[in-house]
Design a protein around this motif. Sequence first.
Motif, short mmCIF file in Angstrom:
data_model
loop_
_atom_site.label_atom_id
_atom_site.label_comp_id
_atom_site.label_asym_id
_atom_site.label_seq_id
_atom_site.Cartn_x
_atom_site.Cartn_y
_atom_site.Cartn_z
N LEU A 150 57.52 -5.05 -14.42
CA LEU A 150 57.02 -4.43 -13.19
C LEU A 150 57.41 -5.25 -11.96
O LEU A 150 57.30 -6.48 -11.96
CB LEU A 150 55.49 -4.36 -13.22
N VAL A 151 57.84 -4.55 -10.93
CA VAL A 151 58.07 -5.16 -9.61
C VAL A 151 57.20 -4.38 -8.63
O VAL A 151 57.29 -3.15 -8.57
CB VAL A 151 59.54 -5.04 -9.17
N VAL A 152 56.35 -5.07 -7.89
CA VAL A 152 55.51 -4.39 -6.90
C VAL A 152 56.15 -4.61 -5.53
O VAL A 152 56.27 -5.73 -5.06
CB VAL A 152 54.05 -4.89 -6.94
N ILE A 190 60.57 -1.54 -13.55
CA ILE A 190 59.90 -0.39 -12.94
C ILE A 190 59.36 -0.83 -11.59
O ILE A 190 58.54 -1.76 -11.51
CB ILE A 190 58.75 0.13 -13.84
N VAL A 191 59.86 -0.19 -10.53
CA VAL A 191 59.42 -0.55 -9.17
C VAL A 191 58.28 0.37 -8.76
O VAL A 191 58.37 1.60 -8.90
CB VAL A 191 60.58 -0.41 -8.16
N THR A 192 57.19 -0.23 -8.29
CA THR A 192 56.08 0.56 -7.77
C THR A 192 55.64 -0.05 -6.45
O THR A 192 56.09 -1.12 -6.07
CB THR A 192 54.91 0.59 -8.77
N THR A 220 64.14 1.47 -12.20
CA THR A 220 63.63 2.83 -12.11
C THR A 220 62.29 2.85 -11.38
O THR A 220 61.75 1.80 -11.04
CB THR A 220 63.54 3.44 -13.53
N SER A 221 61.78 4.04 -11.13
CA SER A 221 60.47 4.17 -10.49
C SER A 221 59.88 5.52 -10.87
O SER A 221 60.61 6.44 -11.20
CB SER A 221 60.59 4.07 -8.97
N GLY A 222 58.56 5.60 -10.82
CA GLY A 222 57.92 6.87 -11.14
C GLY A 222 58.20 7.92 -10.09
O GLY A 222 58.44 9.07 -10.38
N LYS A 223 58.15 7.50 -8.83
CA LYS A 223 58.38 8.46 -7.74
C LYS A 223 59.40 7.90 -6.77
O LYS A 223 59.68 6.70 -6.76
CB LYS A 223 57.06 8.80 -7.02
N GLY A 224 59.94 8.78 -5.93
CA GLY A 224 60.89 8.35 -4.91
C GLY A 224 60.15 7.67 -3.76
O GLY A 224 58.93 7.75 -3.65
N GLY A 225 60.91 6.98 -2.92
CA GLY A 225 60.32 6.41 -1.72
C GLY A 225 59.60 5.08 -1.89
O GLY A 225 58.91 4.63 -0.99
N VAL A 226 59.75 4.46 -3.06
CA VAL A 226 59.08 3.17 -3.26
C VAL A 226 60.00 1.99 -2.95
O VAL A 226 59.61 0.84 -3.04
CB VAL A 226 58.50 3.02 -4.70
N GLY A 227 61.25 2.30 -2.58
CA GLY A 227 62.18 1.22 -2.22
C GLY A 227 63.02 0.73 -3.38
O GLY A 227 63.59 -0.36 -3.32
N LYS A 228 63.15 1.54 -4.42
CA LYS A 228 63.90 1.15 -5.61
C LYS A 228 65.35 0.80 -5.30
O LYS A 228 65.86 -0.24 -5.74
CB LYS A 228 63.81 2.29 -6.63
#
Length: 231
Positions: free
Chosen positions: A179-181, A150-152, A18-26
């Motif tokens: 967390l995955v950066v 969580i992808v950020t 998952t991710s907090g926002k779109g566009g992070v490459g999840k």
Amino acid sequence: GSGTPEAPSPSVRTIAVTSGKGGVGKSVVVTNLAIACARRGRRVLLVDGDLSLANVDLIMGLVPQRNLAPVVAGRIGIEEAVVRTPLGVQLLPASSGVEEMADLDDFRRERLLRELSRLESSCDLILVDTPPGIGAQALHLATAAETVLIVTTPEPTAFSDAYATLKVLRRKGCEDLSLVVNRTSSTQEARATARRIQAVARRFLEYQPEYVGHVPEDPTVPASAMRQEPL
């Protein structure tokens, strides 16, 4: 294991990404993670849980005939929607632009999870790509999983949204959050991003998510998306 046929298989690991926002490459992360695990001999089922805005099939360059919409509606069994891909991954595609799929009621969400559990005997790992953000759909899929990644990205907005997601998932009782950066310029930048989220989580939630790694920014990624061939 040896058990009665109706006993659910305990060997299946379920990871929601998952991710907090779109566009992070999840979706890119989860698709390539699925392929990497399949290459190591795992039987992987990839679920596009972004039910109204499918994109995993696009990343894989597939045009599925079936998707999860009729499964959720109760018209077909989940086995009929599974696509065996040439990449060794089984895919459950989402529907694209189907509005009612964006806002399922609890009954249909439960049906989806019940249907998913029927596939457990045919795979070792279930990866679920959830919609970005903390809508009901994303939370339902994430809390049903054993582990949540969580992808950020190092961007401040992505970072604060990742923390917000973490906070909500903790409140919902999720134990195993990592967390995955993604899209980092260096290992140092990635670690610093993860450390900041961990520090805030320790202070306000008395919980520290595990940092499992980072993915460097790479021009090959948008190129692979344009070609519809996974990295």
